[in-house]
Motif scaffolding. Structure first.
Motif, PDB file in Angstrom:
ATOM      1  N   TYR A   1     -47.983 -28.453 132.279  1.00 29.45           N
ATOM      2  CA  TYR A   1     -49.110 -27.673 132.810  1.00 29.45           C
ATOM      3  C   TYR A   1     -49.733 -26.820 131.714  1.00 29.45           C
TER       4      TYR A   1
ATOM      5  N   ARG B   1     -53.539 -27.987 130.652  1.00 31.77           N
ATOM      6  CA  ARG B   1     -54.601 -27.232 131.305  1.00 31.77           C
ATOM      7  C   ARG B   1     -55.092 -25.999 130.535  1.00 31.77           C
TER       8      ARG B   1
ATOM      9  N   LEU C   1     -51.178 -35.700 134.509  1.00 34.40           N
ATOM     10  CA  LEU C   1     -52.041 -34.544 134.759  1.00 34.40           C
ATOM     11  C   LEU C   1     -53.477 -34.811 134.327  1.00 34.40           C
TER      12      LEU C   1
ATOM     13  N   ASP D   1     -58.511 -27.220 140.100  1.00 32.37           N
ATOM     14  CA  ASP D   1     -58.085 -25.925 139.564  1.00 32.37           C
ATOM     15  C   ASP D   1     -59.172 -24.874 139.778  1.00 32.37           C
TER      16      ASP D   1
ATOM     17  N   LEU E   1     -50.603 -23.841 140.072  1.00 29.32           N
ATOM     18  CA  LEU E   1     -49.548 -24.796 139.718  1.00 29.32           C
ATOM     19  C   LEU E   1     -48.735 -25.189 140.944  1.00 29.32           C
TER      20      LEU E   1
ATOM     21  N   ILE F   1     -51.249 -28.295 141.689  1.00 26.14           N
ATOM     22  CA  ILE F   1     -50.796 -29.253 140.672  1.00 26.14           C
ATOM     23  C   ILE F   1     -49.503 -29.960 141.076  1.00 26.14           C
TER      24      ILE F   1
END
Length: 287
Positions: free
Chosen positions: A101, A105, A171, A179, A193, A197
């Protein structure tokens, strides 16, 4: 013309399935033979390649239940195995997800360099790390730890680079608009998250959990280095201890122990098979 085309189609389908079934039988036969061999005597095991025992016996399983030196048996070894495999799986899922993550991101200074270093560790063989890691854990007093610390603790730091890379690839297929929508709804980075996610990554997370479960259950070198007390041996070492070269191998016992040791991995795999396949196939798609 249509009939000829239809005939070619049926022939192609038949040949395709015939080859798949043939290859499948060839691949699965050793496992089927091992199951049958657990019910054979040692003499019969080497008499034929057939998997059906002529004189079935439970001698192999009875011997498999015997303890080793009175300190450990197969069930204790299985409990020892799961006592560090389950934490490794949980910590790997958490650490790999958080790391993926972060790299997938966020933009931060040194991101490119750190990611390159992370990927470079994929080319570093574990055998190169065994000596320095053993020295470090020895000085920390973790060798032969009751909680298997040298085996569990590294998974807290996303040391399995392959899993991190797999999650990053997955991802890339998750739209960043999700997001942004979560941010508009008032979610911070951690909430995004957890609520956005992680559900999207669930097939990939399941696949890395299965890989870690199977690899850790079959790991021999790690426990061999860091576990010295027989009462704390896992199944991988317990199976090896059953191979006594002095008194001769009791192959029915060894095969019975081997079968018992792989049953948990098979059960877990078939229970999560669908998500495992989804995670592998989606993780291989370039975003």
């Amino acid at each position: 013309m249509a009939a000829e085309s239809k005939t070619k189609h049926y022939v192609n389908v038949f040949l395709r399935y015939f080859v798949l079934i043939l290859v499948g039988l060839i691949m699965i036969y050793p496992l089927v033979w091992m199951v049958g061999a657990t019910f054979k005597s040692n003499a019969e095991i080497f008499s034929s390649i057939g998997f059906i025992p002529k004189n079935p016996t439970l001698e192999g399983y009875k011997k498999a239940m015997e303890s080793y030196g009175g300190a450990i048996n197969v069930w204790k070894a299985m409990l020892n195995t799961f006592s560090y495999v389950i934490p490794k799986v949980v910590f790997t899922m958490i650490s790999a997800t958080v790391t993926a993550y972060g790299f997938g991101r966020f933009e931060f200074k040194g991101r490119g360099i750190l990611f390159s270093v992370l990927m470079a560790t994929l080319f570093l063989p574990q055998v190169v790390l065994n000596v320095p890691q053993f020295i470090m854990f020895s000085k920390m007093g973790w060798v032969d730890s009751k909680l298997y610390l040298p085996i569990i603790v590294p998974t807290l730091f996303a040391t399995d680079t392959l899993f991190v890379f797999q999650l990053i690839q997955f991802l890339r297929n998750v739209p960043k608009e999700l997001d942004e929508a979560a941010k508009i709804d008032g979610c911070n980075a951690v909430q995004t998250l957890v609520k956005v996610i992680v559900p999207m990554l669930s097939p990939a997370i399941t696949s890395i959990a299965l890989f870690q479960f199977m690899w850790s259950s079959n790991d021999f070198m790690g426990p061999l280095l860091y576990v010295n007390t027989p009462a704390k041996y896992p199944l991988a070492i317990f199976v090896k201890m059953s191979m006594d070269a002095d008194s001769g191998f009791q192959w029915n016992r060894i095969l019975a122990l081997s079968l018992i040791s792989i049953i948990p991995s098979l059960v877990v795999f078939f229970m999560a098979q669908d998500k495992f396949v989804d995670g592998i196939s989606a993780g291989g798609v370039k975003g």
